[in-house]
Design a protein around this motif. Sequence first.
Motif: not given
Length: 507
Positions: A335-348
């Motif tokens: 799931y965190i890999n998906g957040l990183c692909k969206q550049n949503n680093i803060e949520e990660g």
Amino acid sequence: MAMLRAPSISKTNFLRKRRKWPLSPYKATWHEKFHQHQAMQTLKSTITNQPSSPPESPNNSQYLSILIDSFRIYNSDPTPNSYHFVISTLTRSRQFHHLVPLLHHLEKVEKFETPEFIFINLIKVYGNAHMFEDAVDIFFRIPNFRCVPSVYSLNVLLNVLCKRREGIVMVPQILLKSQAMKIRLEESSFRILVAALCRIKKHNYAIRMLNYMSNDGYAVDKKMCSFILSSLCEQKGLSGDKVLRFMDEMRKLGFYPGRVDCNNVIRFLVKEGMVMDALGVFDQMKTDGIKPDTVTYTFILNGVITDGDYEKADDMFDEMLVLGVVPDIHAYNVYINGLCKQNNIEEGVRMLASMRELGCKPDSVTYNMLLERMSKTGDLSGMRELAREMELMGVPSNWETDRIMLDGLVGKGEIDESCILLEEMLDKYFDHWCSTFDEIICELCHRGLVCKALQLVSKMVSKTIAPGARAWDALLGSVELSFAETILTELVNSLPMHPVRLLEHKS
């Protein structure tokens, strides 16, 4: 005055008429068993002290003589257990050459019915020794030993032969001759054959055999169907449509896949890029009343994230939590890999705190994914802060962590800090190389820090790590020819005669 009863005429005249005792004490069953027990003790003692003889020894019947003599002392005959003991002793010491006269005597001389377990154990021993022809021979000779072979001995022989390819080619002949021996195959026999066919990647024949079982009135074995399905999912180059067709055919035969079966199929379909079909199997699971577990959701999350459907990934992760399925480290990492692909680093990064609250400790893979994304976005301060948190949480860094940090430092032009980290990496890892090493050498030469570049190259060479062509070109272009020839010649001469460029280690 007490009256005395006259003795019975039949009892008093028994010995006078027949001249013998009613029952001989020397012919009782207990006496015979006692003699056999004593003979067995003598046999065990004698064989234990008997030295092993080589196969070329001319006296291969010595163990047979010991067996016969041990029982002859007590005026008794060898028993099936005595033969089993001698055979087991010889096979454990791999003295197979002594078995020939022993089995010949058991077959031609003895009169008792030989128990089948003796041949079952012998077939197993022959199989472990890869003596397939001997195993087949003793199986077909079982009736000669006054023993009726059953499906148990047949299954043992099939199991022995199916373990190796040279044994599998003998199976069709065995099956044909077993019919003449009036041995009927059972579900256990088909299970052995199906497993062998799957191991040699003959899934079509395994499926045909399963259909034959159904047509011939055999019950559909769920374990067998699961094994075929699992084997299909592990085969490379197989289309997902074939796996789905097999599932449909098995449903018609009354087989309904369980959670493990569905997980295998979902993993296979996701790997093949058939995410929508994987979601169909996922929905069918819930329709059949099978509750998906953490593994199921992890495969589905990986599929929808790979497919770029991040909204679906969020829905799946929320559904997972609502249904009480506790994510493990693998589910969080996907799931965190998906957040990183969206550049949503803060949520990660916030997910790290949520993981710890739920008792799931982030690992180096979790941190490396976030560091990698920060490195690509140029967030060097965030990388340093996350690396400090990683150290405080007791998560050890690895080569991948240091490589990502090195890429981030070089990307931001922090060449001094990059050199320090590079030297630390050379001290920690002896067989790793990445293209960033050459970039640092080139940058040092570009800034005129040739001596520092030569020091790093010298240290790399001492660790048997050969710099790339770019590093050598940068050094040659930055120093005078005479000086370069002297220094670089020394470096090249210190390299191994056949330097091997190590592969770049990246995730």
